[in-house]
Enzyme design. Structure first.
Site, PDB file in Angstrom:
ATOM      1  N   CYS A   1      -8.567  38.187   2.053  1.00  0.00           N
ATOM      2  CA  CYS A   1      -8.081  38.132   3.435  1.00  0.00           C
ATOM      3  C   CYS A   1      -9.026  37.218   4.193  1.00  0.00           C
ATOM      4  O   CYS A   1     -10.220  37.517   4.320  1.00  0.00           O
ATOM      5  CB  CYS A   1      -8.077  39.542   4.037  1.00  0.00           C
ATOM      6  SG  CYS A   1      -7.550  39.590   5.765  1.00  0.00           S
TER       7      CYS A   1
ATOM      8  N   CYS B   1      -9.867  34.733  18.735  1.00  0.00           N
ATOM      9  CA  CYS B   1      -8.417  34.537  18.791  1.00  0.00           C
ATOM     10  C   CYS B   1      -7.988  34.307  20.226  1.00  0.00           C
ATOM     11  O   CYS B   1      -8.524  34.925  21.154  1.00  0.00           O
ATOM     12  CB  CYS B   1      -7.693  35.769  18.219  1.00  0.00           C
ATOM     13  SG  CYS B   1      -5.905  35.524  18.024  1.00  0.00           S
TER      14      CYS B   1
ATOM     15  N   GLY C   1      -8.024  35.272  13.999  1.00  0.00           N
ATOM     16  CA  GLY C   1      -7.299  34.109  14.494  1.00  0.00           C
ATOM     17  C   GLY C   1      -5.816  34.104  14.170  1.00  0.00           C
ATOM     18  O   GLY C   1      -5.337  34.885  13.351  1.00  0.00           O
ATOM     19  N   GLU C   2      -5.103  33.224  14.830  1.00  0.00           N
ATOM     20  CA  GLU C   2      -3.672  33.005  14.605  1.00  0.00           C
ATOM     21  C   GLU C   2      -3.530  31.710  13.804  1.00  0.00           C
ATOM     22  O   GLU C   2      -3.753  30.605  14.336  1.00  0.00           O
ATOM     23  CB  GLU C   2      -2.947  32.903  15.952  1.00  0.00           C
ATOM     24  CG  GLU C   2      -1.548  32.318  15.912  1.00  0.00           C
ATOM     25  CD  GLU C   2      -0.597  33.018  14.943  1.00  0.00           C
ATOM     26  OE1 GLU C   2      -0.161  32.356  13.986  1.00  0.00           O
ATOM     27  OE2 GLU C   2      -0.299  34.202  15.146  1.00  0.00           O
TER      28      GLU C   2
ATOM     29  N   SER D   1       0.191  34.887   7.734  1.00  0.00           N
ATOM     30  CA  SER D   1       0.694  35.878   8.677  1.00  0.00           C
ATOM     31  C   SER D   1       0.559  35.362  10.102  1.00  0.00           C
ATOM     32  O   SER D   1      -0.526  34.954  10.520  1.00  0.00           O
ATOM     33  CB  SER D   1      -0.079  37.192   8.524  1.00  0.00           C
ATOM     34  OG  SER D   1       0.364  38.138   9.472  1.00  0.00           O
TER      35      SER D   1
ATOM     36  N   SER E   1       3.784  39.532  12.127  1.00  0.00           N
ATOM     37  CA  SER E   1       3.323  40.779  12.741  1.00  0.00           C
ATOM     38  C   SER E   1       4.336  41.156  13.821  1.00  0.00           C
ATOM     39  O   SER E   1       4.299  40.616  14.929  1.00  0.00           O
ATOM     40  CB  SER E   1       1.936  40.589  13.360  1.00  0.00           C
ATOM     41  OG  SER E   1       0.977  40.389  12.357  1.00  0.00           O
ATOM     42  N   LEU E   2       5.225  42.066  13.475  1.00  0.00           N
ATOM     43  CA  LEU E   2       6.349  42.378  14.361  1.00  0.00           C
ATOM     44  C   LEU E   2       6.027  43.558  15.281  1.00  0.00           C
ATOM     45  O   LEU E   2       6.035  43.425  16.500  1.00  0.00           O
ATOM     46  CB  LEU E   2       7.589  42.668  13.514  1.00  0.00           C
ATOM     47  CG  LEU E   2       8.913  42.767  14.265  1.00  0.00           C
ATOM     48  CD1 LEU E   2       9.244  41.474  14.985  1.00  0.00           C
ATOM     49  CD2 LEU E   2      10.040  43.147  13.298  1.00  0.00           C
ATOM     50  N   HIS E   3       5.822  44.719  14.706  1.00  0.00           N
ATOM     51  CA  HIS E   3       5.381  45.936  15.403  1.00  0.00           C
ATOM     52  C   HIS E   3       6.402  46.548  16.360  1.00  0.00           C
ATOM     53  O   HIS E   3       6.269  47.725  16.711  1.00  0.00           O
ATOM     54  CB  HIS E   3       4.060  45.714  16.135  1.00  0.00           C
ATOM     55  CG  HIS E   3       3.011  45.108  15.261  1.00  0.00           C
ATOM     56  ND1 HIS E   3       2.718  45.598  14.001  1.00  0.00           N
ATOM     57  CD2 HIS E   3       2.213  44.018  15.432  1.00  0.00           C
ATOM     58  CE1 HIS E   3       1.776  44.850  13.455  1.00  0.00           C
ATOM     59  NE2 HIS E   3       1.463  43.879  14.294  1.00  0.00           N
TER      60      HIS E   3
ATOM     61  N   ASN F   1      -6.156  51.592  11.881  1.00  0.00           N
ATOM     62  CA  ASN F   1      -7.518  52.060  12.125  1.00  0.00           C
ATOM     63  C   ASN F   1      -7.789  51.951  13.624  1.00  0.00           C
ATOM     64  O   ASN F   1      -7.941  50.837  14.136  1.00  0.00           O
ATOM     65  CB  ASN F   1      -8.534  51.183  11.384  1.00  0.00           C
ATOM     66  CG  ASN F   1      -8.856  51.717  10.012  1.00  0.00           C
ATOM     67  OD1 ASN F   1      -8.513  52.842   9.679  1.00  0.00           O
ATOM     68  ND2 ASN F   1      -9.519  50.900   9.210  1.00  0.00           N
TER      69      ASN F   1
END
Length: 347
Positions: free
Chosen positions: A107, A114, A165-166, A197, A220-222, A296
Site C-alpha cells: 500500500c 492530501c 494522497g489522492e 484508488s 472510495s464511495l462510502h 479504525n
C-alpha cells in the site's frame, strides 16, 4: 550561487544516452546507468560498480539520486509491516506491506498529505505539501518488495495506491511510476496486479479510460446518496454521484474492467436501509465488486464502526443482485498501521 542538481531519474533513457554522447562517452553508457537506477534500484552513483570511477564522478557533479529512506519499520503480530518513509527534503510518508497466505500487497502513498477533506481520514488532517515524484513512488514499492522477499520468501505480488494522497491529483507522476513498475526495465510487474484508488474525480477517471491504462480502478464511495457522501467527503459536493456514475460507465465501456467500490459502514451515518438500497442501485450501473471495510476510529468523534448486523444487511442485499462482496478486516492494529484514506486492507 550553485545550481540545484537535477534528480537523474527525471531523465528518460534516451535523454541519458544523449547526455553521455554530449559528454564524449558512448550512448550505451546511458543504458547501463538506467539499469542501475531502475531495475537495480541504486541509491548512489558509487553503487554502480561496473561504471568507471571517472564516469561516476561526472554523474555526481551533475545529478543527484533523490532516493527514499525507510526511517522506521514496525512489524505487527499479524505480519503487517509499516514503513515511515523519509524523502530527500525531510518530509515523511507511509507505506505498508500487507501479507496473506498466498501473496503480499504494497500500500503506497502518492502525495505528502492530501488536498481533499474526507472527514474520517487521518491523512486529510495533514495539508498537502507536495506530490511525490515517480522515483519516490517507485522506491516505496522497491523497499516493500525487498521486505516481502526477506520476511515472506517471495516477491511482492500486488500494489494498491491507497496510502497518503489522492493518486489522480498527481496523475502524471503516478502513471510514470506505474510505467516503470510494470516495465521489464523496472520491476516487470503485471498492471493487472496494481489497483489505483480514487475518491472519485470524474474527469480524471475518463482520462484514465482514454489513456487505455491496464491497471485496476477502485473508488472510495462510502455512500450512494449525495447528501450523505458530502457529509463524509465534503469535496464530493463538486463531484455529484451522477457525474461519477457517468465517468464509471465511460470507464467500463472503454476498458471492460470492473470497478471496485471501497465502502466503510459507519454507525448512524450510512447504516440505514436507505443507504443499503442506494448502494444496490448504484452497483447496477457498471459491473463491480464491493469491499466493505472495517473502520479504525481516529478519535471518539462521529465516525464509529457500525454493527455486524449493519454489515450483514449490506452483504445480503448486494449478494441478492449478484455483486461479489468482501469484508476487509483492519490489519496491523497493534502498530496503528492505517494506510492513507482507510484502515489497512488487502488488494
Amino acid at each position: 550561487m550553485q545550481m540545484e542538481k537535477k534528480d537523474i531519474r527525471a531523465l528518460s533513457k534516451e535523454q541519458l544516452r544523449n547526455f553521455f554522447v554530449e559528454n564524449g562517452d558512448k550512448a550505451f553508457r546511458g543504458n547501463q546507468v538506467y539499469e542501475w537506477l531502475w531495475s537495480k534500484g541504486a541509491h548512489s552513483f558509487e553503487d554502480m560498480t561496473n561504471v568507471a570511477k571517472a564516469t561516476r564522478s561526472m554523474l555526481e557533479n551533475n545529478f543527484v539520486i533523490n532516493h527514499i529512506k525507510v526511517d522506521t519499520m514496525q512489524k505487527s503480530s499479524d505480519g503487517t509491516v509499516k514503513n515511515a518513509v523519509r524523502l530527500h527534503d525531510g518530509l515523511v510518508v507511509e507505506s505498508v506491506l500487507i501479507p496473506t497466505e498466498t501473496r503480499t500487497t504494497a500500500c503506497v502513498s502518492s502525495q505528502v498529505g492530501c488536498s481533499l477533506d474526507c472527514n474520517f481520514c487521518a491523512t486529510a488532517r495533514l495539508k498537502r505539501m507536495r506530490n511525490l515524484e515517480p522515483g519516490e513512488i517507485y522506491d516505496q514499492v522497491l523497499a516493500i518488495d525487498k521486505e516481502s522477499r526477506l520476511y515472506y520468501n517471495h516477491p511482492l505480488s500486488n500494489i494498491v495506491f491507497m496510502g497518503m494522497g489522492e493518486p489522480l491529483m498527481n496523475y502524471n507522476n503516478v502513471i510514470k511510476a506505474i510505467d516503470m513498475i510494470t516495465s521489464e526495465e523496472g520491476l516487470g510487474m503485471s498492471p493487472k496486479r496494481i489497483m489505483v484508488s480514487t475518491s472519485g474525480i470524474p474527469k480524471m477517471i475518463k482520462k484514465m479510460a482514454d489513456d487505455d491504462v491496464k491497471f485496476k480502478l477502485a473508488v472510495s464511495l462510502h455512500s450512494a446518496i449525495d447528501e450523505t457522501r458530502a457529509r463524509i467527503m465534503p469535496f464530493s459536493k463538486n463531484f455529484p454521484l451522477k457525474d461519477l456514475r457517468e465517468a464509471l460507465e465511460y470507464w467500463y465501456k472503454k476498458t471492460k474492467s470492473k470497478v471496485s467500490y471501497e465502502y466503510v459502514v459507519w454507525k448512524g451515518i450510512n447504516d440505514d436501509k436507505a443507504s443499503v438500497d442506494a448502494l444496490v442501485k448504484f452497483c447496477k450501473y457498471v459491473p463491480c465488486k464491493v469491499n466493505l471495510i472495517e473502520y479504525n476510529p481516529i478519535d471518539d468523534g462521529e465516525f464509529q464502526q457500525a454493527s455486524e448486523e449493519s454489515i450483514m444487511a449490506y452483504i445480503k442485499a448486494l449478494e441478492n443482485i449478484g455483486v461479489v462482496v468482501k469484508v476487509r478486516r483492519s490489519r496491523g492494529k497493534d502498530i496503528d498501521a492505517a494506510c492513507g484514506q482507510l484502515a489497512n486492507k488487502e488488494a
